[in-house]
Design a protein around this motif. Structure first.
Motif, PDB file in Angstrom:
ATOM      1  N   SER A  25       1.883  -0.927   5.484  1.00 52.31           N
ATOM      2  CA  SER A  25       1.812  -1.611   6.776  1.00 52.31           C
ATOM      3  C   SER A  25       0.371  -1.724   7.282  1.00 52.31           C
ATOM      4  CB  SER A  25       2.661  -0.879   7.818  1.00 52.31           C
ATOM      5  OG  SER A  25       2.185   0.446   8.006  1.00 52.31           O
ATOM      6  N   LYS A  26      -0.586  -1.188   6.502  1.00 53.85           N
ATOM      7  CA  LYS A  26      -2.021  -1.226   6.828  1.00 53.85           C
ATOM      8  C   LYS A  26      -2.349  -0.460   8.108  1.00 53.85           C
ATOM      9  CE  LYS A  26      -2.062  -5.911   4.930  1.00 53.85           C
ATOM     10  NZ  LYS A  26      -2.309  -7.346   5.217  1.00 53.85           N
ATOM     11  N   ALA A  78     -12.632   4.455  12.566  1.00 57.56           N
ATOM     12  CA  ALA A  78     -12.632   4.318  11.112  1.00 57.56           C
ATOM     13  C   ALA A  78     -13.950   3.693  10.660  1.00 57.56           C
ATOM     14  CB  ALA A  78     -11.462   3.465  10.653  1.00 57.56           C
ATOM     15  N   VAL A  79     -14.475   4.183   9.547  1.00 53.97           N
ATOM     16  CA  VAL A  79     -15.728   3.695   8.996  1.00 53.97           C
ATOM     17  C   VAL A  79     -15.477   3.214   7.576  1.00 53.97           C
ATOM     18  CG1 VAL A  79     -18.113   4.252   8.399  1.00 53.97           C
ATOM     19  CG2 VAL A  79     -17.050   5.295  10.413  1.00 53.97           C
ATOM     20  N   LYS A  80     -15.900   2.011   7.294  1.00 51.72           N
ATOM     21  CA  LYS A  80     -15.746   1.438   5.961  1.00 51.72           C
ATOM     22  C   LYS A  80     -16.856   1.944   5.063  1.00 51.72           C
ATOM     23  CE  LYS A  80     -15.501  -3.033   3.567  1.00 51.72           C
ATOM     24  NZ  LYS A  80     -15.522  -4.504   3.748  1.00 51.72           N
ATOM     25  N   MET A  81     -16.480   2.471   3.878  1.00 54.77           N
ATOM     26  CA  MET A  81     -17.447   3.017   2.941  1.00 54.77           C
ATOM     27  C   MET A  81     -17.508   2.119   1.711  1.00 54.77           C
ATOM     28  SD  MET A  81     -18.098   5.567   4.850  1.00 54.77           S
ATOM     29  CE  MET A  81     -19.361   6.266   3.818  1.00 54.77           C
ATOM     30  N   ALA A  82     -18.712   1.687   1.363  1.00 50.45           N
ATOM     31  CA  ALA A  82     -18.896   0.814   0.202  1.00 50.45           C
ATOM     32  C   ALA A  82     -18.652   1.585  -1.084  1.00 50.45           C
ATOM     33  CB  ALA A  82     -20.303   0.232   0.213  1.00 50.45           C
ATOM     34  N   GLY A  83     -18.142   0.866  -2.085  1.00 48.23           N
ATOM     35  CA  GLY A  83     -17.877   1.483  -3.376  1.00 48.23           C
ATOM     36  C   GLY A  83     -19.107   1.475  -4.262  1.00 48.23           C
ATOM     37  N   LYS A  90      -6.167  -0.575  -3.161  1.00 47.38           N
ATOM     38  CA  LYS A  90      -6.576  -1.424  -4.287  1.00 47.38           C
ATOM     39  C   LYS A  90      -7.654  -2.394  -3.824  1.00 47.38           C
ATOM     40  CE  LYS A  90      -2.019  -1.243  -6.479  1.00 47.38           C
ATOM     41  NZ  LYS A  90      -0.836  -2.043  -6.918  1.00 47.38           N
ATOM     42  N   ARG A  91      -8.689  -1.868  -3.293  1.00 49.14           N
ATOM     43  CA  ARG A  91      -9.807  -2.648  -2.779  1.00 49.14           C
ATOM     44  C   ARG A  91     -11.105  -2.019  -3.287  1.00 49.14           C
ATOM     45  NH1 ARG A  91      -6.068  -5.321  -2.000  1.00 49.14           N
ATOM     46  NH2 ARG A  91      -5.323  -6.309  -0.081  1.00 49.14           N
ATOM     47  N   PRO A  92     -12.193  -2.769  -3.345  1.00 47.28           N
ATOM     48  CA  PRO A  92     -13.471  -2.209  -3.837  1.00 47.28           C
ATOM     49  C   PRO A  92     -14.188  -1.347  -2.801  1.00 47.28           C
ATOM     50  CG  PRO A  92     -13.755  -4.506  -3.259  1.00 47.28           C
ATOM     51  CD  PRO A  92     -12.293  -4.218  -3.087  1.00 47.28           C
ATOM     52  N   HIS A  93     -13.491  -0.802  -1.845  1.00 47.30           N
ATOM     53  CA  HIS A  93     -14.072   0.072  -0.836  1.00 47.30           C
ATOM     54  C   HIS A  93     -12.984   1.007  -0.317  1.00 47.30           C
ATOM     55  CE1 HIS A  93     -12.554  -3.568   1.235  1.00 47.30           C
ATOM     56  NE2 HIS A  93     -12.122  -2.692   2.133  1.00 47.30           N
ATOM     57  N   PHE A  94     -13.386   1.989   0.470  1.00 47.43           N
ATOM     58  CA  PHE A  94     -12.420   2.912   1.076  1.00 47.43           C
ATOM     59  C   PHE A  94     -12.854   3.192   2.504  1.00 47.43           C
ATOM     60  CE2 PHE A  94     -15.636   5.445  -1.016  1.00 47.43           C
ATOM     61  CZ  PHE A  94     -15.885   6.498  -0.152  1.00 47.43           C
ATOM     62  N   TYR A  95     -12.005   3.889   3.248  1.00 44.92           N
ATOM     63  CA  TYR A  95     -12.276   4.170   4.666  1.00 44.92           C
ATOM     64  C   TYR A  95     -12.235   5.672   4.929  1.00 44.92           C
ATOM     65  CZ  TYR A  95     -11.927  -0.669   6.372  1.00 44.92           C
ATOM     66  OH  TYR A  95     -12.154  -2.000   6.633  1.00 44.92           O
ATOM     67  N   ARG A 145      -2.386   5.205  16.785  1.00 43.06           N
ATOM     68  CA  ARG A 145      -2.215   4.279  15.652  1.00 43.06           C
ATOM     69  C   ARG A 145      -3.511   3.498  15.471  1.00 43.06           C
ATOM     70  NH1 ARG A 145       2.652   0.066  14.475  1.00 43.06           N
ATOM     71  NH2 ARG A 145       3.364   1.905  13.332  1.00 43.06           N
ATOM     72  N   HIS A 146      -3.960   3.457  14.210  1.00 42.56           N
ATOM     73  CA  HIS A 146      -5.140   2.643  13.883  1.00 42.56           C
ATOM     74  C   HIS A 146      -4.718   1.594  12.863  1.00 42.56           C
ATOM     75  CE1 HIS A 146      -9.524   1.970  13.701  1.00 42.56           C
ATOM     76  NE2 HIS A 146      -9.253   1.538  12.465  1.00 42.56           N
ATOM     77  N   GLN A 147      -4.958   0.336  13.188  1.00 42.39           N
ATOM     78  CA  GLN A 147      -4.566  -0.773  12.324  1.00 42.39           C
ATOM     79  C   GLN A 147      -5.781  -1.252  11.524  1.00 42.39           C
ATOM     80  OE1 GLN A 147      -1.265  -1.804  12.361  1.00 42.39           O
ATOM     81  NE2 GLN A 147      -1.750  -2.973  10.502  1.00 42.39           N
ATOM     82  N   PHE A 148      -5.625  -1.329  10.203  1.00 42.38           N
ATOM     83  CA  PHE A 148      -6.690  -1.799   9.326  1.00 42.38           C
ATOM     84  C   PHE A 148      -6.455  -3.269   8.980  1.00 42.38           C
ATOM     85  CE2 PHE A 148      -6.504   2.743   8.710  1.00 42.38           C
ATOM     86  CZ  PHE A 148      -7.834   3.123   8.665  1.00 42.38           C
ATOM     87  N   SER A 149      -7.521  -3.939   8.638  1.00 38.70           N
ATOM     88  CA  SER A 149      -7.458  -5.350   8.286  1.00 38.70           C
ATOM     89  C   SER A 149      -7.530  -5.511   6.774  1.00 38.70           C
ATOM     90  CB  SER A 149      -8.613  -6.117   8.953  1.00 38.70           C
ATOM     91  OG  SER A 149      -8.624  -7.463   8.553  1.00 38.70           O
TER      92      SER A 149
END
Length: 380
Positions: free
Chosen positions: A188-189, A245-250, A231-236, A206-210
């Motif tokens: 449900s992201k 939430a902080v997006k972390m580059a792969g 299944k994305r080239p990055h993680f949070y 609740r935190h909703q991711f895109s």
């Protein structure tokens, strides 16, 4: 001065007898005499202390088999307790009075325990029997009336996400290592935090991711963050204190590498992702920066940190590899007995469990897996 009365009788003077101490020649050397002058007669001090020392002022007391309480609080014994204040103590009332002393409450609780459970057998065993029981786990394979092997008693509690049900498949659920908080995450992201009490399970956040369907999520060792993979080239990373939430580059120049599955070390230093084509990426759990990439001989299905310094990777073909985090060198390989593909691994302080797609779980001695020809343990 002695005075006499007019009667003419002589006054009687009491006499005492004194014995003069005899002196013995001092045969001690000069160093012994100096030691005695500085510190006194140490041997005699210990003798006098041992003769006058009681249980109250002794550093330790040798157990002579006396049965007595280890600790007693006089304030609790004299305290008046009302049995009607709480529902759990109402059943202990026997008369019209609801107030009893602390000692009476202790006796009632002991009586209630014996009425329900009986007297534990371990309290009547001798020390040799207890030592043999603690030395092995063989007694656990014997039938037990209190814990039958074919029945497991559980209590059904309220669903954790009953206050905020997920709209899609739930992929991760975990409880906080140090508080009564749990999270639910999935396709449900969204990441939902709940207060775990088994009754209300209040929804906290609740935190909703895109465009980020969550495949795996775990608390960090200190419990301050949640790592989320997909299944994305990055993680949070999600900060529990700031609720952000902080997006972390792969890995740079590796866009096809996904971060669907990962493991954390027990000491909270390392974060390992299982990638394509046997790639195992080790990140720092502190700053989320890439440290090293390891290459397994086949596709990785599962992994685990056996210790803070040793990583186990396993996957296709039943191959398992061990890696040293300190030198980043390959330690050894072994193949799971009778397995085509390893799907899961787990470990304790002494053993390693390896599960395969055939449904068989092999148990290995932790010291034997460093050998190429290691064999699983067999039931006798």
């Amino acid at each position: 001065v002695v005075s006499t009365q007019s009667t003419g009788k002589k006054a009687v003077i009491p006499t005492e007898t004194y014995e003069l101490p005899t002196t013995t020649p001092d045969t001690r050397t000069e160093s012994e005499q100096l030691e005695s002058d500085l510190f006194g007669d140490i041997e005699q001090q210990f003798v006098n202390k041992s003769q006058s020392q009681t249980h109250e002022d002794a550093l330790f007391v040798i157990d002579r088999g006396e049965k007595r309480a280890v600790w007693s609080d006089e304030d609790e014994v004299d305290r008046e307790i009302s049995l009607g204040d709480r529902n759990i103590t109402k059943k202990l009332r026997t008369g019209d009075s609801d107030t009893i002393s602390g000692r009476q409450l202790e006796e009632k609780l002991r009586s209630q325990f014996k009425k329900i459970h009986g007297t534990p057998t371990w309290t009547t065993r001798d020390k040799t029997t207890q030592s043999s029981i603690l030395a092995s786990t063989g007694h656990m394979t014997q039938p037990s009336r209190s814990l039958p092997v074919n029945k497991l008693s559980v209590t059904r509690c309220k669903n954790l996400n009953s206050r905020k049900a997920a709209k899609c498949v739930v992929k991760s659920l975990e409880f906080h290592p140090g508080s009564t908080i749990g999270f639910v995450a999935g396709y449900s992201k969204s990441l939902d935090l709940f207060e775990v009490d088994g009754e209300n399970n209040k929804h906290l956040h609740r935190h909703q991711f895109s465009n980020f369907p969550i495949d795996c999520a775990k608390f960090t060792a200190d419990g301050n963050e949640i790592i989320l993979g997909s299944k994305r080239p990055h993680f949070y990373t999600f900060d529990l204190h700031k609720c952000t939430a902080v997006k972390m580059a792969g890995i740079r120049n590796r866009p096809n590498v996904h971060y669907k599955n990962f493991v954390l070390s027990a000491n909270g230093d390392y974060l390992g992702f299982q990638g394509h084509e046997g790639l195992f990426s080790v990140f720092s759990a502190k700053d989320k920066q890439l440290i090293k990439c390891l290459t397994h001989r086949t596709r990785i299905n599962c992994s685990s940190f056996l210790t803070d310094n040793v990583i186990l990777t396993a996957g296709q073909g039943g191959f398992c590899s061990l890696w040293d985090v300190r030198t980043w060198k390959h330690l050894s390989d072994f193949q799971d007995d009778g397995a085509l593909h390893v799907t899961s691994v787990a470990h304790s302080s002494r053993h390693v469990a390896v599960g395969s797609d055939s449904g068989v779980v092999n148990i290995y001695n932790k010291d034997d897996i460093y050998k190429t020809s290691c064999r699983p343990l067999r039931l006798s």
